[in-house]
Design a protein around this motif. Sequence first.
Motif, mmCIF file in Angstrom:
data_model
loop_
_atom_site.group_PDB
_atom_site.id
_atom_site.type_symbol
_atom_site.label_atom_id
_atom_site.label_comp_id
_atom_site.label_asym_id
_atom_site.label_seq_id
_atom_site.Cartn_x
_atom_site.Cartn_y
_atom_site.Cartn_z
ATOM 1 N N GLU A 188 0.883 -1.280 0.012
ATOM 2 C CA GLU A 188 0.138 0.049 0.043
ATOM 3 C C GLU A 188 0.848 1.267 -0.086
ATOM 4 O O GLU A 188 0.627 2.316 -0.759
ATOM 5 C CB GLU A 188 -0.877 -0.189 1.001
ATOM 6 N N ALA A 213 0.841 4.003 -2.991
ATOM 7 C CA ALA A 213 0.220 5.396 -2.656
ATOM 8 C C ALA A 213 0.872 6.621 -3.613
ATOM 9 O O ALA A 213 0.148 7.499 -4.031
ATOM 10 C CB ALA A 213 0.585 5.722 -1.385
ATOM 11 N N ARG A 224 -7.339 5.178 -3.368
ATOM 12 C CA ARG A 224 -7.581 4.404 -2.105
ATOM 13 C C ARG A 224 -8.517 5.103 -1.082
ATOM 14 O O ARG A 224 -9.420 4.508 -0.702
ATOM 15 C CB ARG A 224 -6.251 4.375 -1.228
ATOM 16 N N THR A 225 -8.385 6.582 -1.322
ATOM 17 C CA THR A 225 -9.427 7.186 -0.544
ATOM 18 C C THR A 225 -10.584 7.623 -1.133
ATOM 19 O O THR A 225 -11.736 7.726 -0.529
ATOM 20 C CB THR A 225 -8.691 8.460 -0.117
ATOM 21 N N HIS A 265 -10.053 -0.533 -6.647
ATOM 22 C CA HIS A 265 -9.951 -0.227 -5.293
ATOM 23 C C HIS A 265 -9.132 -1.168 -4.507
ATOM 24 O O HIS A 265 -8.289 -0.679 -3.774
ATOM 25 C CB HIS A 265 -11.459 -0.342 -4.543
ATOM 26 N N GLN A 298 -4.844 -0.453 -2.437
ATOM 27 C CA GLN A 298 -4.461 -0.921 -1.067
ATOM 28 C C GLN A 298 -3.331 -2.037 -1.298
ATOM 29 O O GLN A 298 -3.177 -2.613 -0.237
ATOM 30 C CB GLN A 298 -5.792 -1.233 -0.429
#
Length: 359
Positions: free
Chosen positions: A173, A177, A207-208, A226, A230
């Motif tokens: 993850e 990012a 991710r958010t 999605h 992660q």
Amino acid sequence: MPTPIRRIIHIDMDAFYASVEQRDNPALKGRPVAVGHCQERGVVAAASYEARKFGVRSAMPSLIARRKCPELVFVPPRFEAYRAVSAQIHAIFARYTPLIQPLSLDEAYLDITHPLLRRASATAIAEEIRASIFEQTGLTASAGVSYNKFLAKLASDHRKPDGLFVIPPGRGEAFVAPLPVGAFHGVGPATARRMNALGIHTGADLRTCGLDILKHHFGKAATFYHGIAQGVDNRPVEPNRPRKSLGKETTFLQDLHAEVELMQAMGNLVAQVWAACQKRTLSGRTVTLKLRHSDFTQRTRSQSFTQPVENEVALHDAARGLLTPLLPLGKPVRLLGVSLTGLVLPGQHEAARQLSLLP
């Protein structure tokens, strides 16, 4: 007993086609090389790292590549040579695992969770594979090691060329990012633009973003997007993944205006597609015709049958039946393609025939 953490290696040969040409012709070493044809409609199939420094990339029109790099050397492709080297490389893979999923001649996933040859780690296996490839072929490969396919492929890109990178469990993850979504395998340029328009530029942004929002904009693919944000990818390595289509297309040196020329070109493509079917002992139930005009507008037509296409004549008749309603042309044709999908093996073909005869 807990399920072991998967150990996946992604091997990607460095500038494969161009590297084979430089290996086989020492005069090309150190020079910018493009595999392809320097013609008005030519396209670069592969570029050496020396050519990439000038901005030359695969799929780039040859004339643009020449403008970017006037010293560019064009070499016609030799696919039989590339396939022979690929077979050597895959024989090396097979020493370590039967779970090999080729993506192309020059890259593959390997699941070495339970390797045939015991080594200290997945990293040690990846290093051994890279060394064996260089020893036997004289070519370099990059490798990525991680606990799923998505991360392993990201890792192999991270230290190219001739590199190795590991993303260990618990680090996926964080690694994903800061990366741009356009760098993610499975997120194409059009999808990346759509994500950017929604304010999704990096893995952290993805991710958010809520899963419901992603589903609204990207449908079934949202769950995959999605997950990878992660560092999650549960797809298995599929060693015998069935081929989904067989097709051929051609970009003409000069746009075609005459219907007779188009029909002749279609017949040539049909012959190539059927030869590929015979080589693989496959047939298919859906015939698709693709036609691209000089202004880059495109038309695609398909027809599906209850039984697989039986021979070249039947494939030709189906393709002609798709092309005829598009005539007269109206606009010149730049590209023509014929493909066969819904592929089946001979045994499946016969089973389908027998079932169709039942009351």
